[in-house]
Design a protein around this motif. Structure first.
Motif, mmCIF file in Angstrom:
data_model
loop_
_atom_site.group_PDB
_atom_site.id
_atom_site.type_symbol
_atom_site.label_atom_id
_atom_site.label_comp_id
_atom_site.label_asym_id
_atom_site.label_seq_id
_atom_site.Cartn_x
_atom_site.Cartn_y
_atom_site.Cartn_z
ATOM 1 N N GLN B 194 19.893 -74.659 -2.582
ATOM 2 C CA GLN B 194 19.268 -75.938 -2.216
ATOM 3 C C GLN B 194 20.311 -77.077 -2.250
ATOM 4 O OE1 GLN B 194 15.894 -76.630 -4.821
ATOM 5 N NE2 GLN B 194 14.492 -76.574 -3.084
ATOM 6 N N ILE B 197 22.878 -76.939 0.556
ATOM 7 C CA ILE B 197 22.413 -77.425 1.864
ATOM 8 C C ILE B 197 22.238 -78.940 1.811
ATOM 9 C CG2 ILE B 197 20.487 -77.406 3.491
ATOM 10 C CD1 ILE B 197 20.123 -74.441 2.821
ATOM 11 N N TRP B 204 18.550 -80.671 8.066
ATOM 12 C CA TRP B 204 17.956 -79.325 8.111
ATOM 13 C C TRP B 204 16.591 -79.329 8.812
ATOM 14 C CZ3 TRP B 204 13.447 -79.569 5.365
ATOM 15 C CH2 TRP B 204 13.352 -80.532 4.382
ATOM 16 N N VAL B 214 14.994 -73.600 3.801
ATOM 17 C CA VAL B 214 14.812 -74.607 2.739
ATOM 18 C C VAL B 214 13.414 -74.510 2.129
ATOM 19 C CG1 VAL B 214 14.648 -77.060 2.311
ATOM 20 C CG2 VAL B 214 16.532 -76.169 3.631
#
Lengths: 177, 224
Positions: B194, B197, B204, B214
Motif C-alpha cells: 500500500q 503504491i 491509481w 489497491v
C-alpha cells in the motif's frame, strides 16, 4: 388330700362335674341354676364352694372343670390362696377364671389388669360376664357347659388342652401404670 | 293301640343305641386323655435351664405343629367319609335301579357343576398365563430400552471427550500459532505494498488493474 388333682379318679359314665369357687354364694347359686337349665346330652353335676381346700371327708366324683368366679368389688386373696391347692396339671385347660361385677365401676377394689395378669400367669382363659343380668348369665352358662363337656372328654376330637390353645389371648396384659 | 307300644319301644331302642354310641365316643376320648397324661409324665424334663422366652417360642412352635397335624387329619377324615358315602351311594343306586329319579337328578347336577368348575378353572389358568406372558414381555422391553439409553449416554460422553481432547491437543496449538504468524506477515506485506503504491504518487484510480489491487489490499485479513 389337700391338693386337687385332675386325673386321680376314674370318670363316671356320661357325667361331668364342675366346681364353682367364689365367696359370693348367691351368685354361684344363680350361675349353677342357669347351667343346670342348659340342654346337654351328658349329666351335669355342679359343686359350689367358697374356697379350697375341699374337705376330704366327702366322697366326690372326679372334677373336670374349676371355675373361679371373681367379683371386682371383693377381695382377691381368697382366690389366690385357693389357687395354691390346685395341682399344676389342672391348668392344662381345666381351669377358667370368670370375672363379674365390672358394671359397678365405683365399687371396684380390684383392678381389671390384676385379674388379667393372674389369668396370664396361670395361662388360663378369662371370661367377663355380668352375672346379675339373666340373659348374660344364660350365655355364659352355655359357654361353661360346653367347656365342661370338652374338659370331661365328652366331645370326640377336642380336649381341654386343644381348647386352651384355641382360646389363648394374643398378647400379655399391659403393665400397670 | 298295638302299634303305639311298638313305636315307643323302637324309639327307646334307638335312644339306647345312640346313648351307647355316645358313651363309646366318650370313653375313647377319656382313654386318649389318660394315655397322653401317662406319656407326658414319662418324659424327662430338660436338663438345661431354658429361659422363659425360649420356652414360650418352643411352646408356640409345638402348638403350630399340632394344629397342622390336626387339620391334615381332619381333611383326610373328610376325604375318607366322602369316599365311603360315594361307594354307599353307588351300591344303593345299583340295587334300586333308576327308581330314585331325584337322586339321579342331583347326581347329574353335581356332574354338570363339576364340569363347569373345571372349564372355568381352565379358562382362568389360561388368562393368568397370558397375563404372565404380557408382563414378561413388558419387562424385557423395559430392560432393552434401559440398555439402549445407557448406550446412547456412553456414546455422547465419548464424543464429548474426543472433542475436548481434540481442542486441547498440541498440534492444534502449533497450527494456530503458525496461522497467526502468517496472518501478521500478510498484513505487514499488504501495508508495505500500500505504502509503495501511495508513496510512488501514481494515480491509481485511473488504471483499473491498479485500482483493483489497491482495493484488495484494503481487505483486512481476519481469522477465518
Amino acid at each position: 388330700m389337700s391338693v386337687l388333682r385332675p386325673m386321680d379318679k376314674l370318670p363316671d359314665l356320661n357325667k361331668a362335674t364342675v366346681l364353682l369357687v367364689s365367696t359370693e354364694d348367691a351368685l354361684l347359686q344363680q350361675l349353677a341354676d342357669s347351667m343346670l337349665k342348659e340342654d346337654c346330652a351328658s349329666e351335669l353335676r355342679v359343686h359350689l364352694t367358697k374356697s379350697l381346700p375341699l374337705p376330704s371327708s366327702v366322697a366326690r366324683p372326679r372334677i373336670d372343670l374349676i371355675v373361679f368366679v371373681i367379683t371386682l368389688h371383693s377381695s382377691f386373696q381368697n382366690v389366690e390362696e385357693s389357687l395354691h391347692h390346685v395341682d399344676s396339671n389342672f391348668f392344662l385347660g381345666k381351669v377358667c377364671f370368670l370375672v363379674t361385677g365390672a358394671g359397678r365401676d365405683s365399687h371396684c377394689s380390684v383392678h381389671r389388669n390384676t385379674v388379667a395378669k393372674l389369668a396370664h400367669t396361670y395361662r388360663s382363659p378369662l371370661l367377663f360376664c355380668d352375672l346379675e343380668v339373666e340373659s348374660f348369665r344364660a350365655t355364659v352358662a352355655q359357654r361353661l357347659v360346653r367347656m365342661l363337656q370338652i374338659c370331661a372328654g365328652h366331645v370326640p376330637g377336642v380336649s381341654g388342652l386343644n381348647l386352651l390353645s384355641l382360646m389363648r389371648s394374643p398378647s400379655p396384659p399391659p403393665e400397670e401404670l | 293301640m298295638e302299634l303305639r307300644p311298638e313305636r315307643a319301644e323302637e324309639a327307646r331302642g334307638g335312644e339306647r343305641i345312640s346313648l351307647l354310641l355316645r358313651l363309646r365316643a366318650q370313653m375313647k376320648q377319656q382313654l386318649l386323655e389318660y394315655k397322653s397324661m401317662i406319656d407326658a409324665n414319662e418324659e424327662k424334663t430338660p436338663e438345661q435351664d431354658m429361659q422363659e422366652k425360649q420356652m414360650e417360642t418352643k411352646i408356640e412352635s409345638l402348638e403350630n405343629e399340632i394344629e397342622d397335624v390336626k387339620t391334615a387329619f381332619d381333611i383326610k377324615n373328610l376325604v375318607l367319609s366322602r369316599m365311603q358315602l360315594s361307594s354307599a351311594l353307588k351300591n344303593n343306586l345299583e340295587n334300586t335301579a333308576t327308581e330314585s329319579s331325584e337322586l339321579m337328578d342331583d347326581l347329574n347336577d353335581i356332574l354338570k357343576l363339576n364340569k363347569l368348575i373345571m372349564t372355568s378353572q381352565q379358562e382362568s389358568r389360561e388368562l393368568e398365563k397370558k397375563l404372565l406372558d404380557v408382563r414378561k414381555k413388558r419387562l424385557q422391553l423395559k430392560q432393552a430400552s434401559g440398555r439402549k439409553l445407557l448406550e446412547i449416554q456412553t456414546e455422547k460422553n465419548k464424543q464429548k471427550e474426543e472433542l475436548d481432547s481434540v481442542e486441547n491437543s498440541d498440534k492444534i496449538k502449533t497450527m494456530q500459532h503458525n496461522l497467526q504468524m502468517e496472518m501478521q506477515t500478510t498484513t505487514v506485506v499488504q501495508h508495505v505494498f500500500q505504502n509503495l503504491i501511495l508513496g510512488s504518487k501514481v494515480n491509481w484510480a485511473e488504471d483499473p488493474a491498479l485500482k483493483e489491487t489497491v482495493l484488495q489490499l484494503e481487505k483486512i485479513v481476519t481469522m477465518i
